[in-house]
Write an enzyme that holds these catalytic residues in place. Structure first.
Site, PDB file in Angstrom:
ATOM      1  N   GLY A 143       0.616  -1.205   0.003  1.00  0.00           N
ATOM      2  CA  GLY A 143      -0.308   0.346   0.140  1.00  0.00           C
ATOM      3  C   GLY A 143       0.674   1.438  -0.376  1.00  0.00           C
ATOM      4  O   GLY A 143       0.333   2.098  -0.708  1.00  0.00           O
ATOM      5  N   CYS A 144       1.759   0.852   1.156  1.00  0.00           N
ATOM      6  CA  CYS A 144       2.989   2.451   1.174  1.00  0.00           C
ATOM      7  C   CYS A 144       3.076   2.470  -0.321  1.00  0.00           C
ATOM      8  O   CYS A 144       3.737   3.608  -1.162  1.00  0.00           O
ATOM      9  CB  CYS A 144       3.832   2.158   2.272  1.00  0.00           C
ATOM     10  N   THR A 145       3.799   1.459  -1.191  1.00  0.00           N
ATOM     11  CA  THR A 145       4.551   1.674  -2.436  1.00  0.00           C
ATOM     12  C   THR A 145       3.374   2.326  -3.721  1.00  0.00           C
ATOM     13  O   THR A 145       4.274   3.663  -4.489  1.00  0.00           O
ATOM     14  CB  THR A 145       5.068   0.086  -2.856  1.00  0.00           C
TER      15      THR A 145
END
Length: 157
Positions: free
Chosen positions: A48-50
């Site tokens: 998700g952060c990527t």
């Protein structure tokens, strides 16, 4: 749920000075006179952060052209932030907040529901700070996917 800071439009953005992925220091106060997007993400190099970081990467040129700087903040150490930036070609500062002090100041850390359970952790949040250092937009508990498009629409960039 425990009490946490809830920043809103017009509030003064808490100042901070954090280490970036290259070992330099970035202070919010040094960016006065510019609009700044500050996004808090739970952990570098996770799916998700990527997605979110790469969406900001893909939007950084139009944001810069509109005079808007982007800063990402997580608890990860500068070395991990550097690996993240290099792996995904992230062209903006990734700042390390190892003790979550800045997360707490912005209300981006606290109790949240995760898979139906209440846990303490990073609350994915984005703040747009105006040139005078005030909160222009406070977006909390956002989803990684599609979030950057919403930010761009809000900013007209």
């Amino acid at each position: 749920m425990t009490d946490r800071v809830m920043l809103d439009t017009g509030d003064t953005a808490p100042d901070f000075s954090l280490t970036d992925q290259d070992g330099g220091t970035v202070a919010l106060s040094d960016l006065r006179g510019q609009r700044v997007v500050v996004f808090f993400y739970p952990q570098a190099m996770t799916p998700g952060c990527t997605t979110e970081a790469c969406d900001f990467r893909d939007a950084v040129e139009p944001l810069l052209a509109a005079g808007i700087r982007v800063l990402g903040i997580s608890h990860d150490d500068p070395e991990k932030q550097k690996r993240f930036a290099e792996r995904d070609g992230l062209p903006y500062p990734l700042l390390s907040d190892p003790d979550y002090a800045v997360h707490h100041a912005y209300g981006a850390y606290g109790e949240k529901k995760l898979y139906g359970k209440v846990v303490n952790g990073v609350i994915r949040s984005t703040f747009v700070i105006d040139p005078d250092g005030r909160i222009e937009h406070a977006l909390t508990n956002v989803k990684a996917t599609g979030h950057v498009a919403r930010v761009r629409k809000l900013l007209g960039a």
